[in-house]
Design a protein around this motif. Structure first.
Motif, PDB file in Angstrom:
ATOM      1  N   ASN A 197       1.049  -1.397   0.024  1.00 43.68           N
ATOM      2  CA  ASN A 197      -0.342  -0.205   0.408  1.00 43.68           C
ATOM      3  C   ASN A 197       0.610   1.148   0.032  1.00 43.68           C
ATOM      4  N   SER A 198       1.765   1.243  -0.640  1.00 40.79           N
ATOM      5  CA  SER A 198       2.830   1.971  -0.565  1.00 40.79           C
ATOM      6  C   SER A 198       2.663   3.336  -2.010  1.00 40.79           C
ATOM      7  N   LEU A 199       2.636   4.445  -2.348  1.00 36.52           N
ATOM      8  CA  LEU A 199       2.067   5.068  -3.556  1.00 36.52           C
ATOM      9  C   LEU A 199       3.302   4.875  -4.187  1.00 36.52           C
ATOM     10  N   GLN A 200       2.798   4.447  -5.875  1.00 42.70           N
ATOM     11  CA  GLN A 200       4.266   3.762  -6.440  1.00 42.70           C
ATOM     12  C   GLN A 200       4.146   4.866  -8.108  1.00 42.70           C
ATOM     13  N   GLY A 201       2.690   5.958  -8.264  1.00 43.03           N
ATOM     14  CA  GLY A 201       2.959   6.614  -9.251  1.00 43.03           C
ATOM     15  C   GLY A 201       1.374   6.983  -9.572  1.00 43.03           C
ATOM     16  N   ILE A 202       1.189   7.650 -10.613  1.00 42.96           N
ATOM     17  CA  ILE A 202      -0.239   8.358 -10.913  1.00 42.96           C
ATOM     18  C   ILE A 202       0.001   7.956 -12.363  1.00 42.96           C
ATOM     19  N   VAL A 203      -1.696   8.099 -12.535  1.00 44.47           N
ATOM     20  CA  VAL A 203      -2.076   8.013 -14.554  1.00 44.47           C
ATOM     21  C   VAL A 203      -2.739   8.951 -13.984  1.00 44.47           C
ATOM     22  N   PHE A 204      -2.237   9.242 -15.218  1.00 44.45           N
ATOM     23  CA  PHE A 204      -3.151  10.771 -16.008  1.00 44.45           C
ATOM     24  C   PHE A 204      -4.087  10.257 -17.238  1.00 44.45           C
ATOM     25  N   PRO A 205      -5.026  11.195 -17.659  1.00 46.61           N
ATOM     26  CA  PRO A 205      -5.668  10.296 -18.689  1.00 46.61           C
ATOM     27  C   PRO A 205      -4.508  10.145 -19.646  1.00 46.61           C
ATOM     28  N   GLY A 206      -5.446   9.626 -20.912  1.00 48.95           N
ATOM     29  CA  GLY A 206      -4.757   9.240 -21.779  1.00 48.95           C
ATOM     30  C   GLY A 206      -3.550   8.039 -21.931  1.00 48.95           C
ATOM     31  N   GLN A 207      -3.608   7.667 -20.977  1.00 44.77           N
ATOM     32  CA  GLN A 207      -2.528   6.559 -19.952  1.00 44.77           C
ATOM     33  C   GLN A 207      -2.933   5.473 -20.012  1.00 44.77           C
ATOM     34  N   VAL A 208      -2.095   4.568 -20.087  1.00 47.08           N
ATOM     35  CA  VAL A 208      -2.338   2.886 -19.941  1.00 47.08           C
ATOM     36  C   VAL A 208      -2.816   2.315 -18.733  1.00 47.08           C
ATOM     37  N   MET A 209      -3.425   1.385 -17.986  1.00 41.77           N
ATOM     38  CA  MET A 209      -2.944   0.961 -16.815  1.00 41.77           C
ATOM     39  C   MET A 209      -2.932  -0.809 -16.802  1.00 41.77           C
ATOM     40  N   GLY A 210      -2.357  -1.247 -16.588  1.00 46.51           N
ATOM     41  CA  GLY A 210      -1.824  -2.657 -16.738  1.00 46.51           C
ATOM     42  C   GLY A 210      -1.252  -3.104 -17.860  1.00 46.51           C
ATOM     43  N   ALA A 211      -0.306  -2.416 -18.532  1.00 42.81           N
ATOM     44  CA  ALA A 211       0.236  -3.046 -19.496  1.00 42.81           C
ATOM     45  C   ALA A 211       1.886  -3.216 -19.148  1.00 42.81           C
ATOM     46  N   ASP A 212       2.293  -2.853 -17.754  1.00 40.59           N
ATOM     47  CA  ASP A 212       3.170  -3.649 -16.977  1.00 40.59           C
ATOM     48  C   ASP A 212       3.164  -5.153 -16.531  1.00 40.59           C
ATOM     49  N   GLU A 213       1.838  -5.299 -16.157  1.00 44.88           N
ATOM     50  CA  GLU A 213       1.255  -6.701 -15.582  1.00 44.88           C
ATOM     51  C   GLU A 213       0.528  -7.488 -16.476  1.00 44.88           C
ATOM     52  N   LEU A 214       0.881  -7.621 -18.127  1.00 44.21           N
ATOM     53  CA  LEU A 214       0.726  -8.561 -18.587  1.00 44.21           C
ATOM     54  C   LEU A 214       0.990  -9.733 -18.925  1.00 44.21           C
ATOM     55  N   PHE A 215       2.385  -9.548 -18.071  1.00 38.69           N
ATOM     56  CA  PHE A 215       3.041 -11.015 -18.160  1.00 38.69           C
ATOM     57  C   PHE A 215       2.654 -12.195 -16.807  1.00 38.69           C
ATOM     58  N   ALA A 216       2.069 -11.868 -15.776  1.00 39.32           N
ATOM     59  CA  ALA A 216       1.223 -12.179 -14.520  1.00 39.32           C
ATOM     60  C   ALA A 216      -0.051 -12.357 -14.694  1.00 39.32           C
ATOM     61  N   SER A 217      -0.033 -13.525 -14.043  1.00 42.84           N
ATOM     62  CA  SER A 217      -1.932 -14.199 -13.966  1.00 42.84           C
ATOM     63  C   SER A 217      -2.057 -13.498 -12.786  1.00 42.84           C
ATOM     64  N   HIS A 218      -1.451 -12.723 -12.060  1.00 44.95           N
ATOM     65  CA  HIS A 218      -2.386 -12.083 -11.040  1.00 44.95           C
ATOM     66  C   HIS A 218      -1.810 -10.846 -10.831  1.00 44.95           C
ATOM     67  N   TYR A 219      -2.746  -9.278 -11.061  1.00 36.74           N
ATOM     68  CA  TYR A 219      -2.132  -8.027 -10.816  1.00 36.74           C
ATOM     69  C   TYR A 219      -0.927  -8.031  -9.852  1.00 36.74           C
ATOM     70  N   GLN A 220      -0.558  -7.814  -9.610  1.00 32.81           N
ATOM     71  CA  GLN A 220       0.914  -7.212  -8.383  1.00 32.81           C
ATOM     72  C   GLN A 220       0.591  -5.937  -7.691  1.00 32.81           C
ATOM     73  N   TYR A 221      -0.121  -4.692  -8.692  1.00 32.61           N
ATOM     74  CA  TYR A 221      -0.505  -2.976  -8.405  1.00 32.61           C
ATOM     75  C   TYR A 221      -2.134  -3.260  -7.958  1.00 32.61           C
ATOM     76  N   SER A 222      -1.590  -2.009  -7.265  1.00 27.24           N
ATOM     77  CA  SER A 222      -3.793  -1.551  -7.087  1.00 27.24           C
ATOM     78  C   SER A 222      -3.860  -0.111  -7.286  1.00 27.24           C
ATOM     79  N   VAL A 223      -4.844  -0.043  -8.451  1.00 29.06           N
ATOM     80  CA  VAL A 223      -4.943   0.785  -8.841  1.00 29.06           C
ATOM     81  C   VAL A 223      -6.671   1.580  -8.466  1.00 29.06           C
TER      82      VAL A 223
END
Length: 190
Positions: free
Chosen positions: A43-69
């Motif tokens: 639950n440590s803040l790792q980043g911010i997502v702004f309009p236009g950006q994609v979420m989850g692209a860096d987690e496609l390799f895994a079966s479960h999300y490593q981060y929460s958005v």
């Protein structure tokens, strides 16, 4: 039915999760409006997502999300289900190139953020972070002079790896130098 399931627009209320750590990786999400925060499993803040950006692209390799958005404001996302990637690649000639560009852009943005975090000087770190936010917003076609920042000073300091007092001094210096104007959670670049 197939076309309707390809991409769905979804509204997410402030403080609700777009996806959570441990849930199955089932989609890519593009932020259409609003701002979201990325948290790690501790639950440590790792980043911010702004309009236009994609979420989850860096987690496609895994079966479960490593981060929460989590939605920092009310947001609207476009959800593209992973199970349709192959079908889309067969009926849309440029789909594979689009996915490659999305993944490449995501990697580039992460590298740019890491470059900001590696700065040793607090003022330079804050200045570069604000400039990076403005540049990303401009690249996605949004206003790059008025930046909404729905983070507390504690969260922003944590994100940048600096103390709240260092953050406050850096912002005060930038205001005094007439680089920015700070109005609560909005920063205007001059």
């Amino acid at each position: 039915m197939f076309i309707n399931d390809l991409s769905r627009k979804k509204r997410v209320a402030k403080n609700e999760y777009i996806y959570q750590s441990g849930s199955p990786v089932d989609a890519l999400y593009a932020l259409r409006s609003g701002i979201a925060k990325i948290y790690d499993a501790q639950n440590s803040l790792q980043g911010i997502v702004f309009p236009g950006q994609v979420m989850g692209a860096d987690e496609l390799f895994a079966s479960h999300y490593q981060y929460s958005v989590q939605a920092a404001t009310e947001v609207e996302v476009c959800e593209l289900q992973n199970r349709h990637f192959y079908q889309l690649s067969q009926i849309t000639p440029d789909f594979t190139n689009l996915i490659i560009r999305i993944l490449s852009r995501s990697a580039k943005e992460k590298q740019q953020f890491i470059s900001v975090l590696l700065k040793l000087d607090g003022l330079q770190k804050v200045s570069d972070f604000i400039q990076l936010m403005a540049d990303m917003r401009k690249e996605y076609g949004f206003d790059c002079h008025d930046l909404e920042l729905p983070l507390s000073k504690k969260e922003l300091g944590q994100l940048l790896g600096i103390s709240q007092s260092t953050l406050a001094r850096a912002l005060d210096t930038m205001v005094a130098q007439q680089i920015i104007v700070v109005n609560k959670k909005e920063i205007t670049l001059l």
